[in-house]
Design an enzyme around this catalytic site. Sequence first.
Site, PDB file in Angstrom:
ATOM      1  N   GLU A  91       0.807  -1.214   0.000  1.00 59.47           N
ATOM      2  CA  GLU A  91       0.000   0.000   0.000  1.00 59.47           C
ATOM      3  C   GLU A  91       0.838   1.261   0.000  1.00 59.47           C
ATOM      4  O   GLU A  91       1.960   1.288   0.492  1.00 59.47           O
ATOM      5  CB  GLU A  91      -0.884   0.015   1.253  1.00 59.47           C
ATOM      6  CG  GLU A  91      -1.958  -1.026   1.164  1.00 59.47           C
ATOM      7  CD  GLU A  91      -3.022  -0.851   2.210  1.00 59.47           C
ATOM      8  OE1 GLU A  91      -4.046  -1.519   2.103  1.00 59.47           O
ATOM      9  OE2 GLU A  91      -2.822  -0.048   3.139  1.00 59.47           O
ATOM     10  N   CYS A 104       3.184   8.111   1.808  1.00 57.96           N
ATOM     11  CA  CYS A 104       3.788   7.058   2.620  1.00 57.96           C
ATOM     12  C   CYS A 104       3.955   5.844   1.706  1.00 57.96           C
ATOM     13  O   CYS A 104       2.983   5.356   1.130  1.00 57.96           O
ATOM     14  CB  CYS A 104       2.837   6.780   3.785  1.00 57.96           C
ATOM     15  SG  CYS A 104       3.384   5.453   4.850  1.00 57.96           S
ATOM     16  N   CYS A 111       7.149  -8.010   6.189  1.00 58.28           N
ATOM     17  CA  CYS A 111       8.364  -7.515   6.836  1.00 58.28           C
ATOM     18  C   CYS A 111       8.913  -8.613   7.737  1.00 58.28           C
ATOM     19  O   CYS A 111       8.159  -9.308   8.426  1.00 58.28           O
ATOM     20  CB  CYS A 111       8.054  -6.276   7.671  1.00 58.28           C
ATOM     21  SG  CYS A 111       9.524  -5.582   8.468  1.00 58.28           S
ATOM     22  N   CYS A 115       7.698  -6.755  14.365  1.00 56.09           N
ATOM     23  CA  CYS A 115       7.366  -6.009  15.590  1.00 56.09           C
ATOM     24  C   CYS A 115       5.973  -6.419  16.079  1.00 56.09           C
ATOM     25  O   CYS A 115       5.061  -6.630  15.291  1.00 56.09           O
ATOM     26  CB  CYS A 115       7.395  -4.513  15.311  1.00 56.09           C
ATOM     27  SG  CYS A 115       9.003  -3.947  14.730  1.00 56.09           S
ATOM     28  N   GLY A 165       7.049  -2.743   5.399  1.00 58.33           N
ATOM     29  CA  GLY A 165       8.414  -3.203   5.192  1.00 58.33           C
ATOM     30  C   GLY A 165       9.473  -2.364   5.881  1.00 58.33           C
ATOM     31  O   GLY A 165       9.219  -1.242   6.326  1.00 58.33           O
ATOM     32  N   GLU A 166      10.661  -2.950   5.990  1.00 57.93           N
ATOM     33  CA  GLU A 166      11.804  -2.284   6.598  1.00 57.93           C
ATOM     34  C   GLU A 166      12.729  -1.829   5.452  1.00 57.93           C
ATOM     35  O   GLU A 166      13.427  -2.651   4.852  1.00 57.93           O
ATOM     36  CB  GLU A 166      12.525  -3.269   7.546  1.00 57.93           C
ATOM     37  CG  GLU A 166      13.859  -2.803   8.060  1.00 57.93           C
ATOM     38  CD  GLU A 166      13.871  -1.373   8.590  1.00 57.93           C
ATOM     39  OE1 GLU A 166      13.111  -1.061   9.513  1.00 57.93           O
ATOM     40  OE2 GLU A 166      14.651  -0.554   8.054  1.00 57.93           O
ATOM     41  N   SER A 197      12.343   5.637   7.360  1.00 56.03           N
ATOM     42  CA  SER A 197      12.034   5.225   8.732  1.00 56.03           C
ATOM     43  C   SER A 197      12.557   3.807   8.929  1.00 56.03           C
ATOM     44  O   SER A 197      12.307   2.927   8.110  1.00 56.03           O
ATOM     45  CB  SER A 197      10.511   5.255   8.929  1.00 56.03           C
ATOM     46  OG  SER A 197      10.172   4.751  10.208  1.00 56.03           O
ATOM     47  N   SER A 219      12.492   4.093  14.694  1.00 49.56           N
ATOM     48  CA  SER A 219      11.379   3.592  15.498  1.00 49.56           C
ATOM     49  C   SER A 219      11.940   3.043  16.806  1.00 49.56           C
ATOM     50  O   SER A 219      12.451   1.928  16.849  1.00 49.56           O
ATOM     51  CB  SER A 219      10.641   2.501  14.717  1.00 49.56           C
ATOM     52  OG  SER A 219      10.099   3.071  13.551  1.00 49.56           O
ATOM     53  N   LEU A 220      11.852   3.834  17.857  1.00 48.24           N
ATOM     54  CA  LEU A 220      12.507   3.475  19.112  1.00 48.24           C
ATOM     55  C   LEU A 220      11.578   2.648  20.016  1.00 48.24           C
ATOM     56  O   LEU A 220      11.923   1.545  20.420  1.00 48.24           O
ATOM     57  CB  LEU A 220      12.991   4.748  19.821  1.00 48.24           C
ATOM     58  CG  LEU A 220      13.958   4.558  20.964  1.00 48.24           C
ATOM     59  CD1 LEU A 220      15.240   3.863  20.529  1.00 48.24           C
ATOM     60  CD2 LEU A 220      14.303   5.899  21.625  1.00 48.24           C
ATOM     61  N   HIS A 221      10.469   3.197  20.367  1.00 46.83           N
ATOM     62  CA  HIS A 221       9.384   2.499  21.090  1.00 46.83           C
ATOM     63  C   HIS A 221       9.686   2.073  22.522  1.00 46.83           C
ATOM     64  O   HIS A 221       8.772   1.663  23.240  1.00 46.83           O
ATOM     65  CB  HIS A 221       8.896   1.259  20.334  1.00 46.83           C
ATOM     66  CG  HIS A 221       8.542   1.511  18.914  1.00 46.83           C
ATOM     67  ND1 HIS A 221       7.682   2.519  18.533  1.00 46.83           N
ATOM     68  CD2 HIS A 221       8.941   0.921  17.760  1.00 46.83           C
ATOM     69  CE1 HIS A 221       7.561   2.521  17.214  1.00 46.83           C
ATOM     70  NE2 HIS A 221       8.312   1.574  16.722  1.00 46.83           N
ATOM     71  N   ASN A 301      -2.333   1.908  16.643  1.00 48.43           N
ATOM     72  CA  ASN A 301      -3.531   1.548  15.882  1.00 48.43           C
ATOM     73  C   ASN A 301      -3.773   0.063  16.064  1.00 48.43           C
ATOM     74  O   ASN A 301      -3.026  -0.746  15.516  1.00 48.43           O
ATOM     75  CB  ASN A 301      -3.337   1.884  14.405  1.00 48.43           C
ATOM     76  CG  ASN A 301      -3.219   3.375  14.211  1.00 48.43           C
ATOM     77  OD1 ASN A 301      -4.102   4.134  14.597  1.00 48.43           O
ATOM     78  ND2 ASN A 301      -2.096   3.804  13.662  1.00 48.43           N
TER      79      ASN A 301
HETATM   80  N1  SAH Z   1       9.854  -0.570   9.069  1.00 49.03           N
HETATM   81  C1  SAH Z   1      10.012   0.794   9.286  1.00 49.03           C
HETATM   82  C2  SAH Z   1       9.041   1.656   8.503  1.00 49.03           C
HETATM   83  C3  SAH Z   1       7.633   1.168   8.388  1.00 49.03           C
HETATM   84  S1  SAH Z   1       6.682   1.207   9.864  1.00 49.03           S
HETATM   85  C4  SAH Z   1       9.949   1.121  10.769  1.00 49.03           C
HETATM   86  O1  SAH Z   1       9.582   0.266  11.546  1.00 49.03           O
HETATM   87  O2  SAH Z   1      10.305   2.246  11.119  1.00 49.03           O
HETATM   88  C5  SAH Z   1       6.386   2.940  10.048  1.00 49.03           C
HETATM   89  C6  SAH Z   1       6.034   3.374  11.462  1.00 49.03           C
HETATM   90  O3  SAH Z   1       4.753   2.870  11.840  1.00 49.03           O
HETATM   91  C7  SAH Z   1       7.013   2.851  12.489  1.00 49.03           C
HETATM   92  O4  SAH Z   1       7.405   3.856  13.391  1.00 49.03           O
HETATM   93  C8  SAH Z   1       6.200   1.823  13.195  1.00 49.03           C
HETATM   94  O5  SAH Z   1       6.684   1.613  14.472  1.00 49.03           O
HETATM   95  C9  SAH Z   1       4.832   2.386  13.166  1.00 49.03           C
HETATM   96  N2  SAH Z   1       3.769   1.418  13.411  1.00 49.03           N
HETATM   97  C10 SAH Z   1       3.732   0.137  12.998  1.00 49.03           C
HETATM   98  N3  SAH Z   1       2.619  -0.471  13.423  1.00 49.03           N
HETATM   99  C11 SAH Z   1       1.915   0.454  14.102  1.00 49.03           C
HETATM  100  C12 SAH Z   1       0.645   0.445  14.751  1.00 49.03           C
HETATM  101  N4  SAH Z   1      -0.124  -0.637  14.770  1.00 49.03           N
HETATM  102  N5  SAH Z   1       0.232   1.581  15.339  1.00 49.03           N
HETATM  103  C13 SAH Z   1       0.987   2.694  15.292  1.00 49.03           C
HETATM  104  N6  SAH Z   1       2.180   2.767  14.684  1.00 49.03           N
HETATM  105  C14 SAH Z   1       2.650   1.650  14.095  1.00 49.03           C
HETATM  106 FE1  SF4 Z   2       8.555  -4.115   9.965  1.00 51.23          FE
HETATM  107 FE2  SF4 Z   2       8.426  -1.523  10.641  1.00 51.23          FE
HETATM  108 FE3  SF4 Z   2       6.311  -3.153  11.011  1.00 51.23          FE
HETATM  109 FE4  SF4 Z   2       8.485  -3.421  12.547  1.00 51.23          FE
HETATM  110  S1  SF4 Z   2       7.111  -1.634  12.455  1.00 51.23           S
HETATM  111  S2  SF4 Z   2       7.346  -5.085  11.563  1.00 51.23           S
HETATM  112  S3  SF4 Z   2      10.101  -2.966  11.094  1.00 51.23           S
HETATM  113  S4  SF4 Z   2       7.203  -2.572   9.067  1.00 51.23           S
END
Ligand code: SAH
Ligand code: SF4
Length: 382
Positions: A91, A104, A111, A115, A165-166, A197, A219-221, A301
């Site tokens: 998408e 985006c 991926c 995560c 994807g990453e 990202s 993406s630190l989290h 989300n």
């Molecule tokens: N793989 C890369 C880029 C794609 S994800 C990465 O992880 O950075 C893009 C962003 O969306 C990341 O910061 C990710 O942590 C966040 N994200 C993924 N799933 C999410 C969700 N369910 N709710 C909110 N943010 C989310």
């Molecule tokens: Fe892959 Fe980014 Fe989703 Fe983590 S947040 S699974 S790195 S797309």
Amino acid sequence: MTTNLLEFDLDGLVVFCEQLGEKRFRATQLFRWIHQRGAHDFDQMTDLAKSLREKLKGCAHVQALPVLSEHRSTDGTVKWLFDVGAGNAVEAVFIPEDDRGTLCVSSQAGCAVGCRFCSTGHQGFSRNLTTGEILAQLWFAEHSLRKRFATTERVISNVVMMGMGEPLQNYSALVPALRAMLDDHGYGLSRRRVTVSTSGVVPMIDRLAQDCPVALAVSLHAANDPLRSNLVPLNLKYPIHELLDACNRYLEHAPRDFITFEYCMLDGVNDQPEHAQQLISLVHAYRRPGVWCKFNLIPFNPFPVSGLHRSAAGQVAIFAKLLSDAGIVTTVRKTRGDDIDAACGQLAGEVQDRTRVTERMAKRRTIMLLPAEHFANDKKEM
Ligand code: SAH
Ligand code: SF4
């Protein structure tokens, strides 16, 4: 089979044209027709010699991805689902704002990082997109939006590699796509308006700094390794201190003088005041002169199998205030396109057999399925 010219950055197209016995400026003309004008039919390219057009027809084509669906949100967000074959779809999402239009873009089908809070991660990995498949999302979105808005002006001013994807695990396809985005003969976007990202692929952050230093979001989290490894399994390979060292190195090359840290707010998991305190200590420990990072808090989300919940708005506000009061620039991301499932982590959601996928992932990484509460109060790394 003929070659899809969307697969090339300008240098790649120059090589392709040279193989046809054509000079560099012909490649530039062709590149401009494709990316700036959205042309896909060589007969449209009237300033190319007829003989060249005929030659191109025999060996090349310009082909976007088949569109499986298009959804428009009441807030103006548009989401396209593209078919990349073998039952895979990716998408792209267009997010209009007053002063910009952001696209985006996806970099992979699925991926491999997996995560816990990401629906793409729960799908597992299908395959890398090619440069052409990454660029096709921008090419299609830009030119179809121009038609819709009846304009010849640029509609997309910013690109974020934040779709499925990453991106840094698809480096060799990513970099030519970024170069086409930046090229004055392509989309002409400035380096600060293109953001990669990443979940933290440390060696590739260093390579990106050398090859194509665009804006970086990380993406630190989480601010401690056990919790981050639980949420982002790649942390087991590249722990937080290695990641922050890489961020510091990247800043020497970055188009902006800060890194954006994304932080997905998960109820009871990483959203407590003690987590904010850990983050503050971490950021201050790495402090360079002035502001070197910004935080973007993303309300989670939810999707069914995650077992996780979105932090309450009040909790997000308390967290944001703690960071801000400690001098850390912090924003809370507005969710956009909620009515069309276009928000982060909800992209191309359908896992055909979630049970199977979940079991497979559980075997691969038992740590992933530990209940979130297990890590909620982990202060080991403070
Ligand atoms: N793989 C890369 C880029 C794609 S994800 C990465 O992880 O950075 C893009 C962003 O969306 C990341 O910061 C990710 O942590 C966040 N994200 C993924 N799933 C999410 C969700 N369910 N709710 C909110 N943010 C989310
Ligand atoms: Fe892959 Fe980014 Fe989703 Fe983590 S947040 S699974 S790195 S797309």
